[in-house]
Design a protein around this motif. Structure first.
Motif, PDB file in Angstrom:
ATOM      1  N   SER A 287      47.817  38.512  45.541  1.00  0.00           N
ATOM      2  CA  SER A 287      47.312  37.170  45.086  1.00  0.00           C
ATOM      3  C   SER A 287      46.637  36.924  46.529  1.00  0.00           C
ATOM      4  O   SER A 287      45.930  36.185  46.746  1.00  0.00           O
ATOM      5  CB  SER A 287      48.553  36.409  45.133  1.00  0.00           C
ATOM      6  OG  SER A 287      48.549  35.301  45.218  1.00  0.00           O
ATOM      7  N   ASP A 291      43.001  35.526  46.662  1.00  0.00           N
ATOM      8  CA  ASP A 291      42.650  34.054  46.965  1.00  0.00           C
ATOM      9  C   ASP A 291      41.807  33.777  48.393  1.00  0.00           C
ATOM     10  O   ASP A 291      40.598  32.918  48.267  1.00  0.00           O
ATOM     11  CB  ASP A 291      43.518  33.223  47.489  1.00  0.00           C
ATOM     12  CG  ASP A 291      44.571  33.183  46.975  1.00  0.00           C
ATOM     13  OD1 ASP A 291      44.506  33.148  45.166  1.00  0.00           O
ATOM     14  OD2 ASP A 291      46.109  33.036  46.735  1.00  0.00           O
ATOM     15  N   TYR A 294      38.853  34.955  46.638  1.00  0.00           N
ATOM     16  CA  TYR A 294      37.582  33.931  46.013  1.00  0.00           C
ATOM     17  C   TYR A 294      37.650  32.552  46.791  1.00  0.00           C
ATOM     18  O   TYR A 294      36.397  31.723  46.819  1.00  0.00           O
ATOM     19  CB  TYR A 294      39.253  33.342  46.066  1.00  0.00           C
ATOM     20  CG  TYR A 294      38.932  32.184  44.759  1.00  0.00           C
ATOM     21  CD1 TYR A 294      38.639  32.350  43.141  1.00  0.00           C
ATOM     22  CD2 TYR A 294      38.776  30.509  44.914  1.00  0.00           C
ATOM     23  CE1 TYR A 294      38.559  30.999  42.441  1.00  0.00           C
ATOM     24  CE2 TYR A 294      38.875  30.069  44.432  1.00  0.00           C
ATOM     25  CZ  TYR A 294      38.789  29.886  42.864  1.00  0.00           C
ATOM     26  OH  TYR A 294      38.361  28.906  41.767  1.00  0.00           O
TER      27      TYR A 294
END
Ligand code: PPS
Length: 309
Positions: A287, A291, A294
């Motif tokens: 995650s 992120d 992203y």
């Protein structure tokens, strides 16, 4: 008509079963598409819609079927029986889809229909046939937060035996981040329509908003379509398009696609329909890495995605 069409569509797929395989991806203007689509792309690009046609555009697994069903019901005043006249893939053809014969392509289905048609596409903005913009067609775009979108796509790629094998979860996360999946990069897709929405009069919706307050979003679609339905009809449409109702609806749940193509014993098409399911799949480390990447990919555009409600 419904039964005939359902049979003929399902039968066509059954007949083509022996030619079904996980089709390779071929880039079209840099976007990886399944080979049958890539070979037919000139005809897809030349498709000229009527100005009354409506396009529902999404990255795969962002809420396409849900929106198609809402629109069909809105256009038919919430008539549940009429909206079971044929499978969703026949009522609302998939513009670019091409599979081995005798499965009808999206263009073949569209050419047999009179406008106004509800047309589905996963094409990124730059590959949408120019006729949609020249003819000022209405376009609804639905976007879903990247992590839930990825989880849904991972499961779909396992059960859809025409798309490349997703392989193990860890590797798939990276493939998705690199855009090495059918229809390419999620990041470019959601940005492409976002920056064009005002100029092209695109209604840009979020899956999470639809989950949070389906009635509000159904009414938003209704107004965009210049319709005005009674409160009772709107309530009925919200009910008929709930995840639970659509999961039971054979004309919406893709049970009309036989097992050699969609093996729903591996994963149901109507799988979970939730926001935040990604937490059950991403490790904390995945995650964090996701992120970080992203932020870089999305830094020039602020799209208000929500990964939980
Ligand atoms: S496709 O193959 O690209 O057309 O798939 P698409 O329809 O875009 O996305 C499938 C996911 O949407 C969920 N879905 C719904 N969620 C909430 N409510 C309703 N009515 C609904 N209908 C479909 C479906 O379950 C898939 O998401 P996941 O997370 O895999 O369950």
């Amino acid at each position: 008509m419904s039964e005939d069409q359902e049979l003929s569509y399902s039968d066509a797929i059954k007949k083509a079963s022996s030619s079904i395989t996980r089709f390779p991806l071929i880039p079209v203007k840099g976007i990886p598409l399944m080979n049958h689509i890539a070979y037919n792309f000139d005809a897809i690009w030349d498709f000229c819609p009527d100005s009354s046609d409506l396009l529902i555009a999404t990255y795969p697994k962002a809420g396409t079927t849900w929106t198609q069903e809402i629109v069909d019901l809105l256009l038919h005043n919430g008539d549940a029986e009429l909206c079971k006249r044929a499978p969703i893939a026949v009522r609302s053809p998939f513009l670019e889809i091409c599979s081995p014969p005798p499965i009808p392509s999206g263009l073949e289905l569209l050419n047999k229909m009179d406008p106004p048609r509800i047309i589905k596409t996963h094409l990124p903005f730059q590959l949408v046939p120019i006729g949609f913009w020249d003819n000022k067609c209405k376009v609804i775009y639905v976007a879903r937060n990247a992590k839930d979108n990825l989880v849904s796509y991972f499961h779909f790629d396992q059960m859809n035996l025409t798309q490349p094998d997703p392989g193990p979860w860890e590797g798939y996360v990276h493939k998705f981040m690199r855009g090495e999946v059918p229809w390419g990069s999620w990041y470019d897709h959601v940005k492409g329509y976002w920056v064009e929405q005002e100029q092209r009069n695109i209604l840009y919706l979020f899956y999470e908003d639809m989950k949070e307050n389906p009635r509000r979003e159904v009414e938003r679609i209704m107004r965009y379509l210049d319709l005005s339905l009674s409160d009772d009809v709107i309530s009925r449409i919200v009910e008929l398009t709930s995840f639970e109702k659509m999961k039971e609806n054979p004309m919406a749940n893709y049970s009309f696609v036989p097992k050699p193509v969609f093996d729903q014993s591996i994963s149901a098409f109507m799988r979970k329909g939730e926001v935040g399911d990604w937490k059950n799949f991403f490790t904390p480390q995945q995650s964090a890495e996701f992120d970080e990447d992203y932020k870089k990919k999305m830094k020039h555009v602020r799209i208000p995605f929500r990964a939980q409600l």
